[in-house]
Scaffold this active site. Structure first.
Site, PDB file in Angstrom:
ATOM      1  N   ILE A 342       3.083  39.612   6.366  1.00  0.00           N
ATOM      2  CA  ILE A 342       4.091  40.909   6.115  1.00  0.00           C
ATOM      3  C   ILE A 342       5.555  40.067   5.816  1.00  0.00           C
ATOM      4  CG2 ILE A 342       5.229  42.752   7.132  1.00  0.00           C
ATOM      5  CD1 ILE A 342       2.391  43.220   8.172  1.00  0.00           C
ATOM      6  N   GLU A 368      -9.285  29.127  29.700  1.00  0.00           N
ATOM      7  CA  GLU A 368     -10.131  29.913  30.526  1.00  0.00           C
ATOM      8  C   GLU A 368     -11.483  30.406  29.722  1.00  0.00           C
ATOM      9  OE1 GLU A 368      -8.432  32.899  33.033  1.00  0.00           O
ATOM     10  OE2 GLU A 368      -6.528  31.633  33.416  1.00  0.00           O
TER      11      GLU A 368
HETATM   12  C1  LIG Z   1      -2.394  25.265  26.968  1.00  0.00           C
HETATM   13  C2  LIG Z   1      -3.666  24.963  27.971  1.00  0.00           C
HETATM   14  C3  LIG Z   1      -3.358  25.400  29.154  1.00  0.00           C
HETATM   15  C4  LIG Z   1      -4.659  25.399  29.983  1.00  0.00           C
HETATM   16  N1  LIG Z   1      -4.470  25.381  31.325  1.00  0.00           N
HETATM   17  C5  LIG Z   1      -5.524  25.160  32.242  1.00  0.00           C
HETATM   18  C6  LIG Z   1      -5.225  25.030  33.776  1.00  0.00           C
HETATM   19  O1  LIG Z   1      -4.321  25.783  34.118  1.00  0.00           O
HETATM   20  N2  LIG Z   1      -6.399  24.871  34.502  1.00  0.00           N
HETATM   21  C7  LIG Z   1      -7.871  24.335  33.926  1.00  0.00           C
HETATM   22  O2  LIG Z   1      -8.445  24.105  34.771  1.00  0.00           O
HETATM   23  N3  LIG Z   1      -7.822  24.113  32.467  1.00  0.00           N
HETATM   24  C8  LIG Z   1      -6.862  24.483  31.645  1.00  0.00           C
HETATM   25  N4  LIG Z   1      -6.818  24.265  30.369  1.00  0.00           N
HETATM   26  C9  LIG Z   1      -8.128  23.724  29.718  1.00  0.00           C
HETATM   27  C10 LIG Z   1      -9.213  24.710  29.070  1.00  0.00           C
HETATM   28  O3  LIG Z   1      -9.659  25.642  29.871  1.00  0.00           O
HETATM   29  C11 LIG Z   1      -9.855  24.025  28.292  1.00  0.00           C
HETATM   30  O4  LIG Z   1      -9.259  23.312  26.999  1.00  0.00           O
HETATM   31  C12 LIG Z   1     -11.147  24.942  27.828  1.00  0.00           C
HETATM   32  O5  LIG Z   1     -12.055  25.138  28.762  1.00  0.00           O
HETATM   33  C13 LIG Z   1     -12.040  24.035  26.633  1.00  0.00           C
HETATM   34  O6  LIG Z   1     -12.334  22.756  27.029  1.00  0.00           O
HETATM   35  P1  LIG Z   1     -12.022  21.600  25.785  1.00  0.00           P
HETATM   36  O7  LIG Z   1     -10.644  21.633  25.562  1.00  0.00           O
HETATM   37  O8  LIG Z   1     -12.322  20.285  26.782  1.00  0.00           O
HETATM   38  O9  LIG Z   1     -13.028  21.701  24.862  1.00  0.00           O
HETATM   39  P2  LIG Z   1     -14.492  21.358  24.571  1.00  0.00           P
HETATM   40  O10 LIG Z   1     -15.244  21.835  25.934  1.00  0.00           O
HETATM   41  O11 LIG Z   1     -14.603  19.764  24.394  1.00  0.00           O
HETATM   42  O12 LIG Z   1     -14.961  22.211  23.269  1.00  0.00           O
HETATM   43  C14 LIG Z   1     -14.620  21.604  22.003  1.00  0.00           C
HETATM   44  C15 LIG Z   1     -15.235  22.652  21.077  1.00  0.00           C
HETATM   45  O13 LIG Z   1     -16.750  22.595  21.324  1.00  0.00           O
HETATM   46  C16 LIG Z   1     -17.231  24.067  21.706  1.00  0.00           C
HETATM   47  N5  LIG Z   1     -18.187  23.818  22.343  1.00  0.00           N
HETATM   48  C17 LIG Z   1     -18.159  23.491  23.796  1.00  0.00           C
HETATM   49  N6  LIG Z   1     -19.469  23.758  24.340  1.00  0.00           N
HETATM   50  C18 LIG Z   1     -20.275  24.639  23.625  1.00  0.00           C
HETATM   51  C19 LIG Z   1     -21.236  25.316  23.643  1.00  0.00           C
HETATM   52  N7  LIG Z   1     -22.275  25.055  24.511  1.00  0.00           N
HETATM   53  N8  LIG Z   1     -21.720  26.095  22.729  1.00  0.00           N
HETATM   54  C20 LIG Z   1     -20.824  26.265  21.666  1.00  0.00           C
HETATM   55  N9  LIG Z   1     -19.530  25.608  21.589  1.00  0.00           N
HETATM   56  C21 LIG Z   1     -19.474  24.838  22.451  1.00  0.00           C
HETATM   57  C22 LIG Z   1     -15.866  24.678  22.241  1.00  0.00           C
HETATM   58  O14 LIG Z   1     -15.961  26.227  22.065  1.00  0.00           O
HETATM   59  C23 LIG Z   1     -14.861  24.143  21.251  1.00  0.00           C
HETATM   60  O15 LIG Z   1     -14.690  25.002  20.172  1.00  0.00           O
HETATM   61  C24 LIG Z   1      -5.750  24.595  29.558  1.00  0.00           C
HETATM   62  C25 LIG Z   1      -5.976  24.327  28.276  1.00  0.00           C
HETATM   63  C26 LIG Z   1      -4.828  24.508  27.475  1.00  0.00           C
HETATM   64  C27 LIG Z   1      -4.729  24.105  25.939  1.00  0.00           C
END
Ligand SMILES: Cc1cc2nc3c(=O)[nH]c(=O)nc-3n(C[C@H](O)[C@H](O)[C@H](O)COP(=O)(O)OP(=O)(O)OC[C@H]3O[C@@H](n4cnc5c(N)ncnc54)[C@H](O)[C@@H]3O)c2cc1C
Length: 385
Positions: A342, A368
């Protein structure tokens, strides 16, 4: 703001206080904070003075003792102005304070909840690790008992508010390498930054939520008093999953605030911007976008408020929590994408807040629990009834 049930007098008043605070104390700085990835350390104290860091903490611990719905209404107001401030509030109010309230000893509640409610101690939650994200139960941080202490070694990743937190609920393994117990081998510890062996590591250089500091924390023979074990040994992962059901409501409110802001900015801009000798809001293509944006925001808010009232009735909200977060976060991403369209070219530059809203929206589909994980939870719950 439209609500599923009319807000009470008290809820409207808290919403008004949140809106005023956001307008006066946050809005003038949001652009710079985002540009400079700056966290204002005076914010927790200011928010604490208004009660926003003890929203669901009982009054006997200096909190406001409010219900979940009232907390979420205030959180959405803050998020319409600054999603970084909103995530600090969401983590603090939904996770560490609620975990101590629910599973903490009397001594832990007395020691931590009062300063947390007043904004003197900011809370953080440390579950994720560099190698353990969606599969959080595979975390490696190890805790070993040593007399009246636990000694923790490992690295926690992505800790929101990490460098400014005075209380971190950190998950670590208390089972032994030769006798792993899976999710039942993880315990929750109340970690404070003054403990020997506590180090703040790499600060993430993020696409969005730039004013919310996200860091790694490393524990190097971190000596945690045994009295800082939260609840029962071996229950930390289960506590985390139960707490995230509620935490996801906070992230939903944050996402709805982002989407609501994008909708309001878009409606105002479409009334002002003229092309072909008329305001662009007179083109059906723009009207339909605004209508779809407003509909999705209203639907997300309705589901969130329904989930919050179910929680306040004491119902288990695992599925609703995931549904709310999934719908609200995908709405925030979709609505901010439409908003850029937009605004045209002006949506793509930093002179307007739309590109920040777009960048901030993305993470709500990730933390989360990613959208993929929310869909897994929702589908699993269909078969567990
Ligand atoms: C800005 C930010 C703040 C955060 N703050 C906190 C915090 O305060 N405390 C904390 O503990 N964590 C925190 N996190 C971590 C966050 O919870 C994780 O990034 C999230 O849970 C995903 O984990 P990962 O990044 O390791 O991705 P991965 O688990 O490696 O996932 C990568 C991709 O694979 C997919 N995937 C993984 N497993 C499966 C499955 N079984 N089936 C289908 N798809 C799957 C995911 O959906 C994703 O698309 C934060 C993250 C960010 C980016």
């Amino acid at each position: 703001m439209w609500a599923l049930t009319p807000l009470s007098e008290e809820q409207r008043e808290i919403q008004r206080v949140a809106r005023e605070f956001a307008r006066q104390e946050i809005a003038p700085h949001s652009h710079e904070w985002d540009r400079d990835a700056y966290f204002d350390p005076s914010l927790p104290r200011k928010l604490g003075e208004l009660g926003f860091l003890g929203m669901m903490i009982p009054e006997k611990y200096d909190g406001l003792g409010l219900d979940t719905l009232t907390y979420l209404v205030a959180l959405e107001e803050i998020a319409t102005v600054d999603a970084s401030v909103a995530v600090m509030l969401s983590v603090h109010n939904s996770l560490p304070t609620q975990m101590i309230l629910r599973w903490g000893s009397t001594e832990q509640k007395t020691r931590f909840l009062r300063p947390m409610a007043r904004g003197e101690l900011l809370g953080a939650f440390a579950l994720s690790e560099p190698e353990a994200g969606s599969d959080a139960a595979s975390l490696r941080c190890q805790a070993v008992r040593d007399g009246d202490h636990w000694v923790l070694n490992g690295t926690k990743a992505w800790v929101s508010s990490g460098p400014y937190a005075g209380v971190i609920i950190a998950m670590a393994r208390t089972d032994q390498p030769n006798e792993r117990r899976g999710a039942r081998g993880i315990s929750a510890f109340i970690v404070t930054p003054d403990l020997p062996g506590f180090h703040v590591g790499k600060k993430e250089n993020k696409m969005g939520l730039r004013a919310s500091p996200t860091v790694q924390l490393s524990f190097d023979n971190l000596r945690v008093p045994a009295t800082n074990l939260l609840g029962q040994e071996g229950m930390g992962f289960i506590y985390s999953m139960q707490s995230l059901d509620n935490g996801r409501l906070g992230i939903s409110a944050q996402a709805i605030g982002i989407a609501e802001a994008a909708l309001r900015h878009s409606a105002a801009y479409a009334a002002e911007r003229r092309q072909f000798r008329k305001p662009i809001k007179e083109f059906e293509a723009i009207q339909f976008k605004l209508a779809d944006m407003a509909t999705r925001v209203a639907a997300s808010r309705a589901l969130l408020h329904m989930s919050a009232t179910a929680k306040d009735r004491g119902e288990q909200i695992t599925q609703f929590g995931s549904m709310s977060k999934l719908l609200a976060s995908e709405t925030a991403m979709w609505v901010t994408t439409q908003a850029i369209q937009i605004f045209g070219g002006y949506g793509y530059v930093k002179d307007y807040p739309i590109e920040r809203l777009f960048r901030d929206a993305k993470v709500t589909e990730i933390y989360e629990g990613t959208s993929e994980i929310q869909r897994i939870v929702i589908a699993r719950e269909l078969y567990s009834r």
